[in-house]
Scaffold this active site. Structure first.
Site, PDB file in Angstrom:
ATOM      1  CG  HIS A  27      -1.908   1.200   1.117  1.00 33.31           C
ATOM      2  ND1 HIS A  27      -3.186   1.095   0.629  1.00 33.31           N
ATOM      3  CD2 HIS A  27      -1.744   2.508   1.434  1.00 33.31           C
ATOM      4  CE1 HIS A  27      -3.775   2.280   0.653  1.00 33.31           C
ATOM      5  NE2 HIS A  27      -2.912   3.167   1.144  1.00 33.31           N
ATOM      6  CB  CYS A  28       3.339   2.735  -1.444  1.00 34.82           C
ATOM      7  SG  CYS A  28       3.735   1.505  -2.686  1.00 34.82           S
ATOM      8  CB  SER A  73      -8.258  10.774  -3.683  1.00 32.48           C
ATOM      9  OG  SER A  73      -7.502  11.493  -2.727  1.00 32.48           O
ATOM     10  NE  ARG A 120      -7.784   3.332  -1.570  1.00 38.83           N
ATOM     11  CZ  ARG A 120      -7.257   4.417  -0.996  1.00 38.83           C
ATOM     12  NH1 ARG A 120      -7.046   5.512  -1.687  1.00 38.83           N
ATOM     13  NH2 ARG A 120      -6.960   4.409   0.285  1.00 38.83           N
ATOM     14  CE1 TYR A 152      -8.868   4.833   4.708  1.00 41.55           C
ATOM     15  CE2 TYR A 152      -8.556   6.511   3.049  1.00 41.55           C
ATOM     16  CZ  TYR A 152      -8.357   6.052   4.328  1.00 41.55           C
ATOM     17  OH  TYR A 152      -7.643   6.803   5.229  1.00 41.55           O
ATOM     18  CG  HIS A 176      -5.569   2.567   6.068  1.00 43.92           C
ATOM     19  ND1 HIS A 176      -4.503   1.912   5.460  1.00 43.92           N
ATOM     20  CD2 HIS A 176      -5.723   3.732   5.358  1.00 43.92           C
ATOM     21  CE1 HIS A 176      -4.053   2.650   4.447  1.00 43.92           C
ATOM     22  NE2 HIS A 176      -4.766   3.734   4.356  1.00 43.92           N
ATOM     23  CG  ASP A 245      -0.654   5.620   3.796  1.00 44.55           C
ATOM     24  OD1 ASP A 245      -1.258   5.518   2.720  1.00 44.55           O
ATOM     25  OD2 ASP A 245      -0.880   6.539   4.610  1.00 44.55           O
TER      26      ASP A 245
HETATM   27  O1  LIG Z   1      -3.248   6.858   1.606  1.00 46.62           O
HETATM   28  C1  LIG Z   1      -4.253   6.457   2.171  1.00 46.62           C
HETATM   29  O2  LIG Z   1      -4.531   5.263   2.123  1.00 46.62           O
HETATM   30  C2  LIG Z   1      -5.112   7.363   2.880  1.00 46.62           C
HETATM   31  C3  LIG Z   1      -5.424   8.623   2.517  1.00 46.62           C
HETATM   32  C4  LIG Z   1      -5.246   9.159   1.163  1.00 46.62           C
HETATM   33  C5  LIG Z   1      -5.981   8.430   0.135  1.00 46.62           C
HETATM   34  O3  LIG Z   1      -6.516   7.381   0.367  1.00 46.62           O
HETATM   35  C6  LIG Z   1      -6.091   8.985  -1.230  1.00 46.62           C
HETATM   36  O4  LIG Z   1      -5.701  10.127  -1.463  1.00 46.62           O
HETATM   37  O5  LIG Z   1      -6.587   8.254  -2.099  1.00 46.62           O
HETATM   38  C7  LIG Z   1      -5.987   9.519   3.518  1.00 46.62           C
HETATM   39  O6  LIG Z   1      -6.527   9.030   4.516  1.00 46.62           O
HETATM   40  O7  LIG Z   1      -5.902  10.744   3.311  1.00 46.62           O
END
Ligand SMILES: O=C(O)/C=C(\CC(=O)C(=O)O)C(=O)O
Length: 292
Positions: A27-28, A73, A120, A152, A176, A245
């Site tokens: 997860h990165c 995102s 995702r 998520y 998470h 992450d």
């Molecule tokens: O890196 C993660 O997993 C969590 C994120 C960012 C995210 O998910 C994204 O931007 O898509 C968060 O809680 O801001």
């Protein structure tokens, strides 16, 4: 939004813990580079560039062999930056895409060709404007059979998520752990609710990740996280995968040291057998099954 932010450590320490050969950071993310891969107009944060070169240098520094790059995102549904990261990895990275649910079957096939093995669905209101469950379900049915779905969400919407998760037609991986309140301990309400979710289907997996986010108030070394999460990894050891992450989107006010993040691994997976499953066997099943 004009100011670009840095959410990652400039000089992370070398971890004390040495991951097993073949360990996967599953997860990165990559950010940009922006000049080549502009951020989405709908992005809720505007980061500095954190491209594949930095990611792979960190992989080597931390003692990992491969990466799974999850589309962040800030790049919306244009997966070009993530596909680029996979393409320049020399076979050492695969990915998880974020798609417009109206994506064609041909475009899904192209994502597979480019190394994607899942999509995702993000339900965090601070990150995405909307999360249409009906459209998500429709596209989920059109995914290749061996792909999985990463979701998520935060613990406060777990109850309302249950019917949607139950209807998902592929293996599910919860990012998470659905962000439980780890200060409640291993038997707290949030962990109990999450265990009920895991018990509802044998093919719901999870990432025991982000001590920095989930135990932010206590901070490094994130003792609440270690205490709450270790029993979950022990009890569901065939259903978890792990990741740093990096580059820790939105963590600019509490940037974690990646070496310390890696040193959480033996605290939540204390035996060599658990570490092998968490870092190698389980993620290989999802991302490089042809090598098993
Ligand atoms: O890196 C993660 O997993 C969590 C994120 C960012 C995210 O998910 C994204 O931007 O898509 C968060 O809680 O801001």
């Amino acid at each position: 939004m004009s100011e670009r932010i840095t959410s990652w450590h400039g000089n992370p320490s070398k971890p004390t813990y040495t991951p097993p050969p073949g360990a996967i950071d599953a997860h990165c993310h990559v950010f940009g580079p922006m000049a080549e891969f502009p951020f989405s107009p709908k992005a809720k944060y505007l980061p500095e560039d954190a491209g594949p070169d930095k990611l792979f240098a960190l992989r080597d520094h931390l003692g990992f062999s491969r990466n799974v790059i999850v589309q962040a995102s800030c790049h919306g549904t244009n997966n070009a930056a993530t596909l680029n990261g996979i393409a320049v990895s020399g076979g050492k990275a695969r990915g998880v895409a974020v798609v417009d649910p109206a994506i064609s079957d041909e475009e899904i096939a192209a994502l597979h060709e480019g190394g994607m093995r899942g999509i995702r669905f993000n339900f965090l209101k601070r990150l995405v404007d909307d999360a249409p469950k009906d459209k998500f379900l429709e596209v989920a049915h059109r995914l290749p059979k061996d792909w999985h779905i990463v979701i998520y969400f935060e613990a406060d919407i777990l109850e309302e998520m249950r019917p949607f998760i139950a209807a998902l037609p592929r293996l599910v991986v919860v990012d998470h752990m659905g962000r439980p309140d780890v200060t409640q301990g291993p038997d707290g309400a949030d962990m109990k609710a999450f265990r009920e979710l895991l018990d509802s289907r044998p093919d719901i997996w999870f990432k025991p990740t982000c001590p920095d986010r989930l135990d932010m108030a206590a901070g490094d070394p994130w003792d609440n996280f270690a205490r709450a999460v270790a029993p979950l990894v022990a009890d569901y050891s065939d259903r978890c995968i792990w990741g740093t992450d990096w580059p820790h989107p939105n963590m600019e006010k509490a940037i974690p040291d990646d070496g310390h993040i890696v040193d959480m691994i033996p605290r939540i997976a204390p035996t060599a057998e658990l570490q092998q499953k968490l870092l190698v066997t389980n993620p290989m099943r999802l991302y490089w099954p042809e090598e098993l």
